[in-house]
Write a protein that holds these residues in place. Structure first.
Motif, PDB file in Angstrom:
ATOM      1  N   PHE A  24       0.852  -1.194   0.000  1.00  0.00           N
ATOM      2  CA  PHE A  24       0.000   0.000   0.000  1.00  0.00           C
ATOM      3  C   PHE A  24       0.883   1.239   0.000  1.00  0.00           C
ATOM      4  N   ASN A  25       0.710   2.107  -0.958  1.00  0.00           N
ATOM      5  CA  ASN A  25       1.519   3.334  -1.005  1.00  0.00           C
ATOM      6  C   ASN A  25       0.656   4.580  -1.076  1.00  0.00           C
ATOM      7  N   GLY A  26      -0.587   4.465  -0.592  1.00  0.00           N
ATOM      8  CA  GLY A  26      -1.503   5.599  -0.628  1.00  0.00           C
ATOM      9  C   GLY A  26      -1.309   6.548   0.542  1.00  0.00           C
ATOM     10  N   SER A  27      -2.085   7.623   0.541  1.00  0.00           N
ATOM     11  CA  SER A  27      -2.033   8.640   1.599  1.00  0.00           C
ATOM     12  C   SER A  27      -3.101   8.357   2.646  1.00  0.00           C
ATOM     13  N   ILE A  28      -2.776   8.664   3.903  1.00  0.00           N
ATOM     14  CA  ILE A  28      -3.670   8.367   5.027  1.00  0.00           C
ATOM     15  C   ILE A  28      -3.799   9.601   5.906  1.00  0.00           C
ATOM     16  N   LEU A  29      -5.042   9.939   6.231  1.00  0.00           N
ATOM     17  CA  LEU A  29      -5.344  11.022   7.161  1.00  0.00           C
ATOM     18  C   LEU A  29      -6.095  10.444   8.354  1.00  0.00           C
ATOM     19  N   VAL A  30      -5.641  10.772   9.562  1.00  0.00           N
ATOM     20  CA  VAL A  30      -6.352  10.409  10.788  1.00  0.00           C
ATOM     21  C   VAL A  30      -6.910  11.678  11.408  1.00  0.00           C
ATOM     22  N   VAL A  31      -8.221  11.710  11.608  1.00  0.00           N
ATOM     23  CA  VAL A  31      -8.890  12.867  12.206  1.00  0.00           C
ATOM     24  C   VAL A  31      -9.306  12.500  13.628  1.00  0.00           C
ATOM     25  N   GLU A  32      -8.749  13.187  14.604  1.00  0.00           N
ATOM     26  CA  GLU A  32      -9.062  12.921  16.011  1.00  0.00           C
ATOM     27  C   GLU A  32      -9.509  14.214  16.667  1.00  0.00           C
ATOM     28  N   LYS A  33     -10.725  14.198  17.233  1.00  0.00           N
ATOM     29  CA  LYS A  33     -11.284  15.429  17.795  1.00  0.00           C
ATOM     30  C   LYS A  33     -10.597  15.841  19.088  1.00  0.00           C
ATOM     31  N   ASN A  50       5.764   6.936   9.146  1.00  0.00           N
ATOM     32  CA  ASN A  50       5.461   6.328   7.847  1.00  0.00           C
ATOM     33  C   ASN A  50       4.733   7.290   6.905  1.00  0.00           C
ATOM     34  N   GLY A  51       4.458   8.517   7.368  1.00  0.00           N
ATOM     35  CA  GLY A  51       3.834   9.507   6.509  1.00  0.00           C
ATOM     36  C   GLY A  51       2.361   9.742   6.742  1.00  0.00           C
ATOM     37  N   VAL A  52       1.794   9.105   7.763  1.00  0.00           N
ATOM     38  CA  VAL A  52       0.376   9.322   8.072  1.00  0.00           C
ATOM     39  C   VAL A  52       0.208  10.713   8.684  1.00  0.00           C
ATOM     40  N   ASP A  53      -0.791  11.458   8.223  1.00  0.00           N
ATOM     41  CA  ASP A  53      -1.098  12.773   8.774  1.00  0.00           C
ATOM     42  C   ASP A  53      -2.164  12.641   9.864  1.00  0.00           C
ATOM     43  N   TYR A  54      -1.832  13.069  11.072  1.00  0.00           N
ATOM     44  CA  TYR A  54      -2.787  13.140  12.178  1.00  0.00           C
ATOM     45  C   TYR A  54      -3.192  14.596  12.339  1.00  0.00           C
ATOM     46  N   ILE A  55      -4.473  14.871  12.419  1.00  0.00           N
ATOM     47  CA  ILE A  55      -4.910  16.235  12.701  1.00  0.00           C
ATOM     48  C   ILE A  55      -5.887  16.246  13.870  1.00  0.00           C
ATOM     49  N   ALA A  56      -5.827  17.341  14.643  1.00  0.00           N
ATOM     50  CA  ALA A  56      -6.774  17.572  15.726  1.00  0.00           C
ATOM     51  C   ALA A  56      -7.944  18.359  15.141  1.00  0.00           C
TER      52      ALA A  56
END
Length: 406
Positions: free
Chosen positions: A39-48, A183-189
């Motif tokens: 898997f070489n796609g982009s990942i966004l994690v949204v955490e409130k 690994n390049g995963v973007d975490y945002i608040a």
């Protein structure tokens, strides 16, 4: 390390995978997927809430057992035990990664009725067929090995001392977050407040964030814990997941038991175990409705009227104990059958569930993160087949009941 823990605006306007919820399960999916060489796609994690103050992850008792009534749940925990015991290897042999001990003092289920004793015996046969070390004990055998119990009302017990007990799940969680970012995963608040479905209704095309940004997505993963239905409703989907309050108590004993106290499941519904120099106990309230998502208020009478009396009745030397700490947390409870909902929706094909674990989320997170990553990367499960947890059973009103729920 790429990405900041406190970043709140996404770096891109489009991601291949958007994970809603960055606690234990969301971060497990993020790490397994970002570590998958296929898997070489982009990942966004949204955490409130990136402090995770009120997440189920922060209130967990971090226990692991193989004593389930469904084979797939046994297999899931067996992988979790292997993952914990070989954590550094699974994390790529990174020297920074600590060892995570698995304290295998076991679960002791106590049966005070013939019907429950029969359930334990049936479960033991299934668990043994899976290679688990569960054994059924008579009251005499329990008294021999654990003389501190009062067993006047007990018919049989069930215990497994192999890969069953306590582990530090928060270490797994911390390293999954850290390594996923590396690994390049973007975490945002931030918070997802809306979703837009395609004209056909078969896909979620985009999410809208509380800060106003619209983000296109290839796949949505609902890892929202007790709030799972609030997330799914944005896609027009109803799921049976609700917050149920669970109480945890830490206490000191004037006369400790000799050796470790297994995680003891008393017929009263109270459970207790060793917890370092102290002991931990927990229970649901007698009245167990869904509660408000913000309701973490403790009912202090539960300790006085339910937990302590049950503890002292089962272990008489625990009549002299002192409450050290306590808290109320939320189970992401599935009232339909107390099993998780995992995998894609039947109509909204790119909407994946990682929901409704009913108290099993920590111990099931390694296998579920791996399974969802396989589903996204390959379109199928390649290790453990998690199809039994699919949304289809909800739609068809076909419960997949797990009898061993605490």
């Amino acid at each position: 390390m790429s990405g900041s823990a406190n970043q709140n605006i996404p770096k891109k306007s489009s991601y291949d995978v958007v994970i809603i919820g960055g606690a234990m399960l969301g971060s497990s999916v993020a790490w397994f997927l970002s570590s998958n060489k296929d898997f070489n796609g982009s990942i966004l994690v949204v955490e409130k809430d990136p402090t995770y103050e009120f997440a189920s992850t922060s209130h967990t008792n971090s226990c692991m057992r193989q004593q389930f009534s469904a084979e797939i749940n046994v297999r899931i925990s067996q992988f979790a035990a292997d993952f914990v015991k070989n954590f550094r290897d699974y994390m790529g042999g990174d020297d920074r990664v600590p060892d995570v001990p698995l304290h295998s003092y076991g679960y002791m289920y106590l049966a005070d009725t013939n019907s429950f004793a029969d359930v334990l015996r049936d479960n033991q046969k299934l668990q043994a067929a899976c290679g688990a070390g569960t054994k059924i004990m008579s009251p005499e055998e329990i008294k021999r090995d654990y003389p501190f119990y009062n067993l006047d009302d007990i018919i049989a017990g069930s215990i497994n001392l192999v890969d069953e007990g306590y582990f530090d799940g928060n270490t797994l969680f911390d390293w999954w977050k850290r390594s996923a970012r590396e690994n390049g995963v973007d975490y945002i608040a931030n918070e997802v407040v809306a979703m837009t479905r395609s004209d056909s209704g078969r896909k979620v095309d985009s999410i809208t964030l509380k800060s106003g940004e619209i983000v296109s997505c290839g796949t949505i993963v609902n890892a929202s814990g007790p709030r799972a239905v609030l997330t799914s409703r944005m896609a027009g989907i109803e799921i049976p997941v609700e917050p149920r309050k669970r109480y945890t108590f830490i206490f000191d004993a004037e006369i400790p038991v000799d050796g470790d106290l297994p995680l003891t499941i008393d017929p009263s519904g109270v459970h207790m175990r060793s917890d370092g120099a102290y002991y931990l106990a927990g229970c649901p309230p007698d009245e167990d409705p869904a509660v408000d998502y913000e309701d973490f208020t403790q009912d202090h009478s539960i300790w006085e009227t339910k937990a302590w009396p049950a503890i002292a009745a089962r272990i008489p030397q625990f009549e002299a104990i002192k409450l050290v700490n306590s808290w109320a947390g939320h189970y992401a409870f599935n009232p339909f059958d107390q099993n998780a909902i995992i995998g894609p929706h039947t109509e909204v094909e790119n909407f994946l569930f990682v929901n409704g674990f009913s108290g099993h989320g920590f111990q099931q997170s390694p296998a579920v993160g791996r399974g969802i990553s396989e589903l996204i990367a390959y379109g199928e499960y390649r290790s453990l087949d998690l199809t039994a947890f699919s949304f289809t059973r909800i739609e068809q009103n076909r419960p997949f009941v797990e009898k061993a729920v605490i």
